[in-house]
Design a protein around this motif. Structure first.
Motif, PDB file in Angstrom:
ATOM      1  N   ILE A  27      18.418  17.296  -3.044  1.00  0.00           N
ATOM      2  CA  ILE A  27      17.090  16.665  -2.970  1.00  0.00           C
ATOM      3  C   ILE A  27      16.999  15.806  -1.706  1.00  0.00           C
ATOM      4  N   THR A  28      18.047  15.016  -1.443  1.00  0.00           N
ATOM      5  CA  THR A  28      18.033  14.181  -0.235  1.00  0.00           C
ATOM      6  C   THR A  28      18.099  15.042   1.022  1.00  0.00           C
ATOM      7  N   GLN A  31      14.624  16.029   1.644  1.00  0.00           N
ATOM      8  CA  GLN A  31      13.869  14.918   2.232  1.00  0.00           C
ATOM      9  C   GLN A  31      14.175  14.770   3.726  1.00  0.00           C
ATOM     10  N   ALA A  34      12.344  17.497   5.507  1.00  0.00           N
ATOM     11  CA  ALA A  34      10.921  17.151   5.526  1.00  0.00           C
ATOM     12  C   ALA A  34      10.619  16.088   6.591  1.00  0.00           C
ATOM     13  N   SER A  35      11.531  15.116   6.749  1.00  0.00           N
ATOM     14  CA  SER A  35      11.334  14.082   7.775  1.00  0.00           C
ATOM     15  C   SER A  35      11.389  14.688   9.176  1.00  0.00           C
ATOM     16  N   SER A  56       5.807  24.182   2.617  1.00  0.00           N
ATOM     17  CA  SER A  56       6.439  23.974   1.312  1.00  0.00           C
ATOM     18  C   SER A  56       6.443  25.242   0.470  1.00  0.00           C
ATOM     19  N   ASN A 153      11.518   4.299  -4.280  1.00  0.00           N
ATOM     20  CA  ASN A 153      10.419   5.115  -3.780  1.00  0.00           C
ATOM     21  C   ASN A 153       9.434   4.314  -2.942  1.00  0.00           C
ATOM     22  N   MET A 156      11.200   5.113   0.226  1.00  0.00           N
ATOM     23  CA  MET A 156      11.046   6.500   0.652  1.00  0.00           C
ATOM     24  C   MET A 156       9.595   6.826   1.015  1.00  0.00           C
ATOM     25  N   TYR A 157       8.630   6.332   0.227  1.00  0.00           N
ATOM     26  CA  TYR A 157       7.228   6.645   0.502  1.00  0.00           C
ATOM     27  C   TYR A 157       6.686   5.848   1.694  1.00  0.00           C
ATOM     28  N   THR A 179      13.436   9.409   9.808  1.00  0.00           N
ATOM     29  CA  THR A 179      14.462  10.450   9.751  1.00  0.00           C
ATOM     30  C   THR A 179      15.857   9.833   9.705  1.00  0.00           C
ATOM     31  N   ALA A 182      16.329   8.797   6.153  1.00  0.00           N
ATOM     32  CA  ALA A 182      16.534   9.975   5.304  1.00  0.00           C
ATOM     33  C   ALA A 182      17.943  10.543   5.488  1.00  0.00           C
ATOM     34  N   ASN A 185      20.300   8.404   3.567  1.00  0.00           N
ATOM     35  CA  ASN A 185      20.204   8.733   2.150  1.00  0.00           C
ATOM     36  C   ASN A 185      21.039   9.973   1.818  1.00  0.00           C
TER      37      ASN A 185
END
Length: 458
Positions: A27-28, A31, A34-35, A56, A153, A156-157, A179, A182, A185
């Motif tokens: 999951i990380t 992320q 995605a960054s 996506s 979050n 993160m958000y 980034t 992320a 993380n």
């Protein structure tokens, strides 16, 4: 909600924690990717967000195709009476290992659970009326609640916004710095994969939430120092939009920035701020003022700067350091452990419902914390919001210390006993001639076990 349950039900006990944590690791990793995509598409002047959303589709299609080849978990198959298929699936995922003992243990446990699983009625009612599962549900939901109350979050958000609030005024730089967070993380979740079966769930979670609380304090101190050294307003311009505006009453950048109707207009010489004013924001775009020099896009590109949600400060590095340390502390323990523990602590008949309740708790507090962060930042200031999150982390430490047992190395069928009144693990291990030994409390008396063996416990 389903993925950690599936992994836990399909994993051997000595690898279960690592395999469930690997789920969080990926999951990380997603992320992080995605960054990187966000940073790349930020250079498109129009429509970059459409490409971010459209891409996506690719991993979603790949995941769907992969699921077509995924067997049901052996425990679920046995519960549904498909014993031959369960044996075949267990043999398939265990490879060359002898599965007879594990299969018999799972089958016997499920048969016993069906005889005594908290009575009749809806599963959630049976869970609440049966003390061991009620205690497990409190632990599972409490872990998910404190995971969100520790502010993960929010970080993160709003990490790009937080970095801008700390004084990073370039949008693209803020996105690329996200980034960095992320990647931190992802990197420290990898550390959690390595640690979970070595130090155990309990110690890893306790150490993680202590570090999380301290990092939140560092973040708060970074914003506090920025507030204490906030540049003063030196110009008090008047114009048609200032007549009904509160912006003229602000004497420094900090209160001006906390007012959503205002922004800070200034010039800069090196690190020195001069010709600064607090002006109303443009109703159509927060990227410029409603009138005056900071309403002119050409001027803003040259020598004058418009700060809508940040103040110029030399303490941005402290906030970035706090973010990285926060993720370094949170990612190995508080990130994956609530999911790992929830996948282990419920008996089979209650596992899906227990995980659904805990996941619902997670998302409920996710929404609560995410929706209130910007309002708390406005009314409590940024440093006040992060000091509040650090106090939640302290409460979480007390909850985990008092309620979370160690589940490392136990078969799923054994974990339920940890929540019985008569048998309560103290969570203490010691060394006895190179062997792990365990101290347990049985009806108020301490007993020393010669070996950490389930048959001795029974």
């Amino acid at each position: 909600m389903t993925v950690p349950v599936y992994i836990a039900e399909s994993s051997p006990p000595h690898l279960r924690g690592q395999l469930v944590t690997v789920n969080t690791l990926f999951i990380t990793a997603g992320q992080l990717v995605a960054s990187l995509m966000g940073g790349a598409f930020s250079y498109l002047h129009r429509g970059g967000w459409r490409y971010m959303l459209g891409l996506s589709v690719v991993p979603a299609v790949l995941q769907f195709l992969g699921f077509l080849f995924l067997p049901e978990s052996p425990r679920w198959l046995i519960q549904k009476g498909l014993t031959q298929k369960a044996r075949r699936v267990l043999s398939q995922i265990r490879g060359n290992q002898n599965i007879d003992e594990e299969y018999d243990s799972i089958k016997t446990s499920i048969e016993e659970e069906e005889k005594d699983c908290g009575g009749e009625g809806p599963v959630i009612w049976r869970m609440l009326s049966y003390p061991p599962t009620r205690r497990a549900l409190i632990v599972g939901c409490g872990l998910q609640m404190f995971q969100q109350l520790a502010g993960i979050n929010t970080v993160m958000y709003y990490s790009a916004t937080i970095l801008q609030m700390s004084g990073v005024r370039d949008d693209k730089l803020a996105i690329w710095l996200v980034t960095v967070t992320a990647f931190s993380n992802f990197l420290f979740t990898l550390l959690g994969v390595w640690l979970v079966e070595r130090v155990g769930r309990r110690r890893l979670t306790l150490g993680s939430i202590i570090g999380t609380g301290l990092s939140l304090c560092l973040l708060a101190v970074g914003f506090l120092l920025s507030a204490q050294h906030s540049p003063a307003v030196t110009l008090h311009p008047t114009g048609p939009t200032t007549l009904n505006s509160t912006c003229a009453a602000h004497l420094s950048c900090e209160p001006c920035m906390l007012d959503p109707r205002c922004g800070f207009c200034y010039r800069e010489n090196g690190s020195a701020v001069f010709s600064s004013s607090c002006e109303p924001v443009n109703g159509a775009s927060t990227e410029r003022a409603a009138w005056g020099r900071c309403s002119n896009v050409t001027v803003l590109k040259e020598h004058t700067y418009w700060a809508y949600n940040f103040c110029p400060t030399s303490y941005s590095w402290l906030v970035l350091l706090g973010l990285v340390l926060y993720l370094a502390s949170f990612a190995p323990g508080m990130g994956p452990m609530p999911w790992t523990v929830n996948s282990e602590i419920y008996p089979l008949w209650a596992r899906s419902t227990g995980n659904a309740c805990s996941a619902g708790t997670n998302w409920t507090f996710n929404v609560l914390v995410s929706l209130t962060f910007l309002h708390m930042a406005q009314y409590l200031t940024y440093y006040g919001a992060f000091f509040l999150y650090s106090s939640f982390a302290l409460l979480g430490f007390l909850f985990i210390y008092g309620c979370l047992p160690e589940t490392k190395g136990r078969r799923l069928e054994e974990v339920e006993s940890l929540f019985e009144n008569q048998l309560c693990s103290c969570g203490v291990t010691d060394s006895d001639e190179g062997r792990q030994v365990e101290y347990i409390r049985v009806k108020g008396s301490n007993y020393h076990l010669s070996d950490n063996d389930a048959s001795d416990v029974e």
